[in-house]
Design an enzyme around this catalytic site. Structure first.
Site, PDB file in Angstrom:
ATOM      1  N   CYS A 250       0.815  -0.972  -0.080  1.00  0.00           N
ATOM      2  CA  CYS A 250      -0.102  -0.057  -0.150  1.00  0.00           C
ATOM      3  C   CYS A 250       0.744   1.184  -0.024  1.00  0.00           C
ATOM      4  O   CYS A 250       0.669   2.214   0.751  1.00  0.00           O
ATOM      5  CB  CYS A 250      -0.919   0.029   1.363  1.00  0.00           C
ATOM      6  SG  CYS A 250      -1.895  -1.613   1.368  1.00  0.00           S
ATOM      7  N   PRO A 253       1.378   7.198  -1.958  1.00  0.00           N
ATOM      8  CA  PRO A 253       2.172   8.054  -2.999  1.00  0.00           C
ATOM      9  C   PRO A 253       3.746   7.760  -2.936  1.00  0.00           C
ATOM     10  O   PRO A 253       4.429   8.449  -3.749  1.00  0.00           O
ATOM     11  CB  PRO A 253       1.648   9.636  -2.869  1.00  0.00           C
ATOM     12  CG  PRO A 253       1.516   9.766  -1.419  1.00  0.00           C
ATOM     13  CD  PRO A 253       0.961   8.311  -0.894  1.00  0.00           C
ATOM     14  N   GLY A 255       5.993   8.250  -0.224  1.00  0.00           N
ATOM     15  CA  GLY A 255       6.876   8.872   0.638  1.00  0.00           C
ATOM     16  C   GLY A 255       7.577   8.042   1.456  1.00  0.00           C
ATOM     17  O   GLY A 255       8.927   8.280   1.870  1.00  0.00           O
ATOM     18  N   LYS A 256       7.232   7.079   2.127  1.00  0.00           N
ATOM     19  CA  LYS A 256       7.811   6.019   2.851  1.00  0.00           C
ATOM     20  C   LYS A 256       8.912   5.205   2.232  1.00  0.00           C
ATOM     21  O   LYS A 256       9.732   4.773   2.582  1.00  0.00           O
ATOM     22  CB  LYS A 256       6.760   5.433   3.773  1.00  0.00           C
ATOM     23  CG  LYS A 256       5.835   5.973   4.706  1.00  0.00           C
ATOM     24  CD  LYS A 256       4.854   5.203   5.468  1.00  0.00           C
ATOM     25  CE  LYS A 256       3.885   5.819   6.119  1.00  0.00           C
ATOM     26  NZ  LYS A 256       2.832   6.566   5.324  1.00  0.00           N
ATOM     27  N   ASP A 274       1.078  -1.428  -4.909  1.00  0.00           N
ATOM     28  CA  ASP A 274      -0.200  -0.330  -4.623  1.00  0.00           C
ATOM     29  C   ASP A 274      -1.293  -0.946  -5.574  1.00  0.00           C
ATOM     30  O   ASP A 274      -1.092  -1.380  -6.690  1.00  0.00           O
ATOM     31  CB  ASP A 274       0.290   1.022  -4.871  1.00  0.00           C
ATOM     32  CG  ASP A 274      -1.269   1.768  -3.705  1.00  0.00           C
ATOM     33  OD1 ASP A 274      -0.972   2.066  -2.792  1.00  0.00           O
ATOM     34  OD2 ASP A 274      -2.245   2.013  -4.519  1.00  0.00           O
ATOM     35  N   ASP A 300      -3.075  -6.138  -5.853  1.00  0.00           N
ATOM     36  CA  ASP A 300      -3.928  -6.132  -4.599  1.00  0.00           C
ATOM     37  C   ASP A 300      -3.032  -6.606  -3.615  1.00  0.00           C
ATOM     38  O   ASP A 300      -2.629  -7.781  -3.368  1.00  0.00           O
ATOM     39  CB  ASP A 300      -5.231  -6.957  -4.824  1.00  0.00           C
ATOM     40  CG  ASP A 300      -6.091  -7.019  -3.700  1.00  0.00           C
ATOM     41  OD1 ASP A 300      -5.790  -6.634  -2.650  1.00  0.00           O
ATOM     42  OD2 ASP A 300      -7.240  -7.281  -3.967  1.00  0.00           O
ATOM     43  N   CYS A 372      -2.835   5.922   9.529  1.00  0.00           N
ATOM     44  CA  CYS A 372      -2.922   6.920   9.952  1.00  0.00           C
ATOM     45  C   CYS A 372      -4.330   7.133  10.497  1.00  0.00           C
ATOM     46  O   CYS A 372      -5.074   8.114  10.110  1.00  0.00           O
ATOM     47  CB  CYS A 372      -2.619   7.950   8.852  1.00  0.00           C
ATOM     48  SG  CYS A 372      -3.780   7.411   7.212  1.00  0.00           S
TER      49      CYS A 372
END
Length: 431
Positions: A250, A253, A255-256, A274, A300, A372
């Protein structure tokens, strides 16, 4: 071009069509050429959505009867007018006249909008006082969200609700492959940009005022990225070592993904997965700007049997799909678009992805579970259920100076050290 009218069109897509505010803005803002005008429209849209429940309550008191569905654009204009009068430094006569002018496509609404906004100016104090007697208007959240937060965090829920209604700070992640944080702070100072280091994360900087990324020194050269401090903590917690194979589930976008590579450039490989191909393209774009390299795959995460083959990984980051209740201040439309029955469905999806990801982890490996969210059922309760299902799994305690230590994992409450709400749990697979 009437900017209030443009804002009303964007808001109507959110309020009536269920479109995300991000998507509605991406469609509407390019039509506005001036940078300052775009910023004004964006501020109006975020402000109305952020304070929707109070504004809608007051509008209900001001209208003699509800507006028809086909006049949702006029309702949006009224909300925009009320937001300007209560929350923005716009002169009242300008706010009223410009909002009224935006009704030119529906002449009958001119007198209504004018009358409602002028009545608000006369009755503002009593209307604001009335909001305190309605829980949704007082907290600017639907009651079901208030109830969930009160249940999980009885000592913190009012702080969380207040933090959700504030504009978030702009945090940066310094690419330590290209230079130190101290050196970048000096570059910001030289350009008159006020910023502070964040003590709980070696790569994090928080700006005193948000600005366009084009104004950041060496942004296009990959010297720095925009990422909340709470999200930056993932790379340190994952602690990938040289030569290891890493799976980022997942990932969009990205960043991690980028932070992991910046922290450990000598990985054996990193696969970023993703389900959304369009969002996965943002991972690729981010990596290209930073001159970093990873394998990306649109797939998936809950069905690795289709795409993983016999691959195994030393480290897995699962940034699980969740309610997003820790980032409401960044995405205030969550309060309007999320539904109570979404939570159980998300829990089931999280559990499925966790169980399947566990099969891809090498014995002796580490899986970092992140959300989050600030809901216990998506976080510590999810991990407790997972540990009960898997005898070869154990928790690695996270000792840190940030967040709240929970029976399992560590929780950051929204607004703590000005960070987003985030949860982390670190799991070890028996050798």
């Amino acid at each position: 071009m009437n900017l209030r009218g443009c804002s009303a069109q964007i808001l109507a897509h959110v309020l009536n069509d269920g479109q995300s505010l991000t998507a509605a803005l991406e469609h509407g803002l390019p039509k506005i050429k001036d940078v300052k005008d775009r910023a004004f429209v964006q501020a109006l849209c975020y402000g109305v959505i952020r304070h929707f429940y109070a504004l809608d309550f007051m509008l209900g008191r001001l209208l003699s009867k509800p507006l028809k569905q086909k006049d949702s654009d006029i309702k949006a204009l009224l909300l925009i007018g009320l937001y300007q009068l209560q929350y923005m430094r716009v002169k009242s006569h300008a706010a009223v006249s410009e909002t009224v002018a935006a009704t030119s496509h529906k002449p009958w609404a001119k007198s209504l909008v004018n009358a409602i906004l002028r009545q608000y100016l006369r009755d503002a104090e009593s209307l604001q006082q009335a909001c305190t007697g309605d829980s949704q208007a007082r907290y600017n959240h639907p009651n079901w969200i208030v109830d969930l937060l009160k249940q999980d965090w009885p000592e913190h829920y009012e702080k969380i609700l207040h933090a959700n209604d504030q504009a978030p700070p702009m945090a940066l992640r310094v690419n330590l492959l290209q230079g130190s944080r101290a050196a970048y702070l000096d570059e910001l100072t030289a350009q008159g940009i006020a910023a502070q280091p964040v003590d709980c994360c070696e790569s994090a900087i928080r700006l005193d005022q948000a600005l366009a990324v084009e104004q950041l020194p060496a942004f296009t050269q990959g010297r720095v990225s925009v990422q909340d401090t709470a999200a930056q903590l993932a790379a340190e917690l994952l602690d990938a070592l040289p030569g290891q194979q890493v799976l980022d589930l997942c990932a969009a976008p990205g960043g991690k993904t980028a932070a992991i590579l910046e922290r450990q450039p000598a990985l054996g490989g990193l696969l970023a997965v993703d389900v959304d191909l369009n969002r996965l393209e943002r991972v690729t774009d981010n990596l290209q700007r930073l001159d970093l390299h990873a394998e990306t795959l649109a797939a998936d995460a809950s069905q690795p049997a289709i795409w993983a083959g016999d691959r195994q990984f030393d480290r897995i980051l699962l940034d699980a799909p969740c309610s997003g209740f820790g980032v409401i201040r960044r995405h205030p439309d969550i309060k309007l678009l999320r539904r109570a029955d979404d939570i159980a469905a998300l829990q089931a999806l999280q559990a499925k992805i966790l169980d399947n990801a566990w099969q891809l982890l090498k014995p002796g490996g580490i899986l970092l579970y992140a959300t989050c969210s600030i809901l216990k059922q998506e976080n510590e309760a999810q991990i407790a259920a997972f540990l009960a299902r898997h005898s070869n799994a154990s928790e690695i305690r996270i000792d840190a100076h940030w967040g709240i230590a929970r029976p399992l994992g560590r929780q950051i409450i929204t607004g703590d050290r000005q960070m987003d709400g985030f949860y982390y749990a670190k799991l070890h697979k028996a050798a």
